[in-house]
Design a protein around this motif. Structure first.
Motif, PDB file in Angstrom:
ATOM      1  N   ASP A 116     -46.758  -6.732  31.019  1.00  0.00           N
ATOM      2  CA  ASP A 116     -46.952  -8.173  30.875  1.00  0.00           C
ATOM      3  C   ASP A 116     -45.633  -8.934  30.983  1.00  0.00           C
ATOM      4  N   ARG A 117     -44.554  -8.355  30.479  1.00  0.00           N
ATOM      5  CA  ARG A 117     -43.271  -9.034  30.544  1.00  0.00           C
ATOM      6  C   ARG A 117     -42.755  -9.077  31.986  1.00  0.00           C
ATOM      7  N   ASP A 118     -42.992  -8.006  32.749  1.00  0.00           N
ATOM      8  CA  ASP A 118     -42.528  -7.970  34.134  1.00  0.00           C
ATOM      9  C   ASP A 118     -43.237  -9.009  35.008  1.00  0.00           C
ATOM     10  N   ASN A 119     -44.532  -9.235  34.754  1.00  0.00           N
ATOM     11  CA  ASN A 119     -45.253 -10.204  35.593  1.00  0.00           C
ATOM     12  C   ASN A 119     -45.312 -11.602  34.981  1.00  0.00           C
ATOM     13  N   GLY A 120     -44.663 -11.792  33.832  1.00  0.00           N
ATOM     14  CA  GLY A 120     -44.553 -13.114  33.233  1.00  0.00           C
ATOM     15  C   GLY A 120     -45.688 -13.512  32.311  1.00  0.00           C
ATOM     16  N   ILE A 121     -46.739 -12.698  32.241  1.00  0.00           N
ATOM     17  CA  ILE A 121     -47.887 -13.039  31.405  1.00  0.00           C
ATOM     18  C   ILE A 121     -47.519 -13.034  29.923  1.00  0.00           C
ATOM     19  N   PHE A 122     -46.599 -12.150  29.565  1.00  0.00           N
ATOM     20  CA  PHE A 122     -46.205 -12.024  28.160  1.00  0.00           C
ATOM     21  C   PHE A 122     -45.685 -13.360  27.624  1.00  0.00           C
ATOM     22  N   TYR A 123     -44.776 -13.987  28.353  1.00  0.00           N
ATOM     23  CA  TYR A 123     -44.198 -15.253  27.877  1.00  0.00           C
ATOM     24  C   TYR A 123     -45.200 -16.390  27.994  1.00  0.00           C
ATOM     25  N   GLU A 124     -46.104 -16.306  28.978  1.00  0.00           N
ATOM     26  CA  GLU A 124     -47.141 -17.331  29.085  1.00  0.00           C
ATOM     27  C   GLU A 124     -48.074 -17.288  27.878  1.00  0.00           C
ATOM     28  N   PHE A 125     -48.400 -16.076  27.425  1.00  0.00           N
ATOM     29  CA  PHE A 125     -49.250 -15.931  26.245  1.00  0.00           C
ATOM     30  C   PHE A 125     -48.629 -16.612  25.032  1.00  0.00           C
ATOM     31  N   LEU A 126     -47.311 -16.512  24.915  1.00  0.00           N
ATOM     32  CA  LEU A 126     -46.631 -17.063  23.745  1.00  0.00           C
ATOM     33  C   LEU A 126     -46.614 -18.587  23.741  1.00  0.00           C
ATOM     34  N   THR A 127     -46.994 -19.219  24.852  1.00  0.00           N
ATOM     35  CA  THR A 127     -47.094 -20.685  24.889  1.00  0.00           C
ATOM     36  C   THR A 127     -48.487 -21.164  24.509  1.00  0.00           C
ATOM     37  N   TYR A 128     -49.428 -20.240  24.375  1.00  0.00           N
ATOM     38  CA  TYR A 128     -50.804 -20.606  24.032  1.00  0.00           C
ATOM     39  C   TYR A 128     -50.889 -20.985  22.551  1.00  0.00           C
ATOM     40  N   PRO A 129     -51.909 -21.777  22.198  1.00  0.00           N
ATOM     41  CA  PRO A 129     -52.057 -22.217  20.790  1.00  0.00           C
ATOM     42  C   PRO A 129     -52.580 -21.103  19.882  1.00  0.00           C
ATOM     43  N   MET A 130     -51.726 -20.139  19.607  1.00  0.00           N
ATOM     44  CA  MET A 130     -52.073 -19.061  18.681  1.00  0.00           C
ATOM     45  C   MET A 130     -50.794 -18.558  18.031  1.00  0.00           C
ATOM     46  N   THR A 131     -50.938 -17.984  16.870  1.00  0.00           N
ATOM     47  CA  THR A 131     -49.781 -17.470  16.154  1.00  0.00           C
ATOM     48  C   THR A 131     -49.377 -16.110  16.717  1.00  0.00           C
ATOM     49  N   ARG A 132     -48.161 -15.671  16.364  1.00  0.00           N
ATOM     50  CA  ARG A 132     -47.710 -14.353  16.786  1.00  0.00           C
ATOM     51  C   ARG A 132     -48.593 -13.267  16.160  1.00  0.00           C
ATOM     52  N   GLY A 133     -49.020 -13.517  14.917  1.00  0.00           N
ATOM     53  CA  GLY A 133     -49.899 -12.554  14.262  1.00  0.00           C
ATOM     54  C   GLY A 133     -51.231 -12.424  14.975  1.00  0.00           C
ATOM     55  N   GLN A 134     -51.800 -13.557  15.428  1.00  0.00           N
ATOM     56  CA  GLN A 134     -53.060 -13.510  16.160  1.00  0.00           C
ATOM     57  C   GLN A 134     -52.908 -12.752  17.477  1.00  0.00           C
ATOM     58  N   PHE A 135     -51.761 -12.910  18.108  1.00  0.00           N
ATOM     59  CA  PHE A 135     -51.496 -12.197  19.360  1.00  0.00           C
ATOM     60  C   PHE A 135     -51.549 -10.690  19.138  1.00  0.00           C
ATOM     61  N   LEU A 136     -50.917 -10.224  18.075  1.00  0.00           N
ATOM     62  CA  LEU A 136     -50.917  -8.787  17.776  1.00  0.00           C
ATOM     63  C   LEU A 136     -52.281  -8.315  17.289  1.00  0.00           C
ATOM     64  N   VAL A 137     -52.940  -9.127  16.480  1.00  0.00           N
ATOM     65  CA  VAL A 137     -54.249  -8.735  15.969  1.00  0.00           C
ATOM     66  C   VAL A 137     -55.267  -8.608  17.107  1.00  0.00           C
ATOM     67  N   GLY A 138     -55.222  -9.539  18.063  1.00  0.00           N
ATOM     68  CA  GLY A 138     -56.128  -9.450  19.204  1.00  0.00           C
ATOM     69  C   GLY A 138     -55.951  -8.149  19.972  1.00  0.00           C
ATOM     70  N   LYS A 139     -54.708  -7.726  20.128  1.00  0.00           N
ATOM     71  CA  LYS A 139     -54.425  -6.465  20.803  1.00  0.00           C
ATOM     72  C   LYS A 139     -54.967  -5.277  20.013  1.00  0.00           C
ATOM     73  N   ILE A 140     -54.745  -5.292  18.708  1.00  0.00           N
ATOM     74  CA  ILE A 140     -55.102  -4.130  17.903  1.00  0.00           C
ATOM     75  C   ILE A 140     -56.601  -4.049  17.676  1.00  0.00           C
ATOM     76  N   VAL A 141     -57.309  -5.176  17.666  1.00  0.00           N
ATOM     77  CA  VAL A 141     -58.766  -5.119  17.478  1.00  0.00           C
ATOM     78  C   VAL A 141     -59.422  -4.366  18.631  1.00  0.00           C
ATOM     79  N   PHE A 142     -59.009  -4.660  19.857  1.00  0.00           N
ATOM     80  CA  PHE A 142     -59.561  -3.925  20.993  1.00  0.00           C
ATOM     81  C   PHE A 142     -59.202  -2.450  20.912  1.00  0.00           C
ATOM     82  N   LEU A 143     -57.956  -2.186  20.571  1.00  0.00           N
ATOM     83  CA  LEU A 143     -57.503  -0.795  20.475  1.00  0.00           C
ATOM     84  C   LEU A 143     -58.257  -0.056  19.372  1.00  0.00           C
ATOM     85  N   ALA A 144     -58.547  -0.737  18.270  1.00  0.00           N
ATOM     86  CA  ALA A 144     -59.291  -0.120  17.173  1.00  0.00           C
ATOM     87  C   ALA A 144     -60.714   0.224  17.612  1.00  0.00           C
TER      88      ALA A 144
END
Length: 252
Positions: free
Chosen positions: A83-111
């Motif tokens: 995500d960082r190589d294609n720029g999506i990572f930094y684009e995600f961080l501009t969205y209206p969500m907290t850093r915690g929500q970003f990580l939780v969204g990732k881990i919920v799918f993984l769980a």
């Protein structure tokens, strides 16, 4: 909840766009049918652990679950580099969500993925290997799998956020993977290993997680020790989450 649902949908699209989802679900079965069956034949009459003789297939089931959690966390943390190589990572961080929500969204799918892996592995252990799994503890086993996956994902995410070079990150992952799995109770009981080996292994979160899963699946282990290892792993999870959020803020 909307940012988390959006992240879940994105992860689902990524995993189903190729053979990745199939590979994730089949990998635990490959662990069990290759390592487990081969070592079970080599050990023969079984092995002594916690004062009980148990077949290697039964002993190895918990290791399969623990290794699957660790492997899934590695794959998901590596996705941050993509995500960082294609720029999506930094684009995600501009969205209206907290850093915690970003990580939780990732881990919920993984769980959710880890739960499916767990159920498939246990079903294969019962149907193919004929093992006697403690199904009455299935719900607790699923919770332990989710907690284990989350702990390792947050821990590995720290390195993914702080390390910029892909080759360095891969080196740390590969070295860490082999050191952690072989300095743990995954492949062999710690009853008869050298004292220095046992001391190091007992400090390894993979040992804690594997011991808990072994107690839940086949009933091997001391209840008080398992409770202590569970507590230590929860602390490991909470510290890793805090450090991952902090590292994510520094990575911006």
């Amino acid at each position: 909840m909307k940012p988390i649902v959006a992240l879940l949908y994105r992860e689902f699209l990524i995993r189903t766009s190729g053979i990745w989802l199939f590979f994730d679900l089949v990998l635990p079965l490959l662990y069990m049918l290759t390592f487990g069956i081969a070592f079970d034949k080599a050990v023969g009459m079984g092995m002594q652990t916690a004062g009980t003789t148990v077949g290697y297939n039964a002993f190895f089931v918990a290791a399969v679950l623990s290794m699957s959690c660790f492997g899934s966390a590695i794959n998901q943390s590596y996705g941050f580099f993509v995500d960082r190589d294609n720029g999506i990572f930094y684009e995600f961080l501009t969205y209206p969500m907290t850093r915690g929500q970003f990580l939780v969204g990732k881990i919920v799918f993984l769980a959710l993925l880890s739960v499916v892996q767990c159920l498939l592995a246990l079903a294969a252990a019962v149907a193919i290997l004929g093992l006697n799994i403690q199904l009455e503890w299935l719900a607790v086993t699923i919770i332990a799998v989710i907690i284990g996956t989350a702990g390792w994902f947050f821990f590995l995410a720290i390195f993914a956020f702080l390390i910029r070079r892909n080759d360095l990150f891969n080196t740390i992952l590969n070295v860490g993977y082999f050191v952690l799995i072989f300095l743990s109770s995954m492949f062999y009981p710690l009853d008869n290993v050298p004292d220095w080996f046992r001391s190091v292994s007992l400090l390894n979160p993979l040992t804690w997680h594997t011991d808990v899963l072994r107690y839940l699946t086949i009933g091997i282990g001391d209840a008080s020790t398992i409770m202590l290892e569970s507590l230590w792993f929860v602390i490991f999870l909470l510290l890793s989450f805090w450090a991952a959020v902090t590292a994510l803020q520094r990575a911006v």
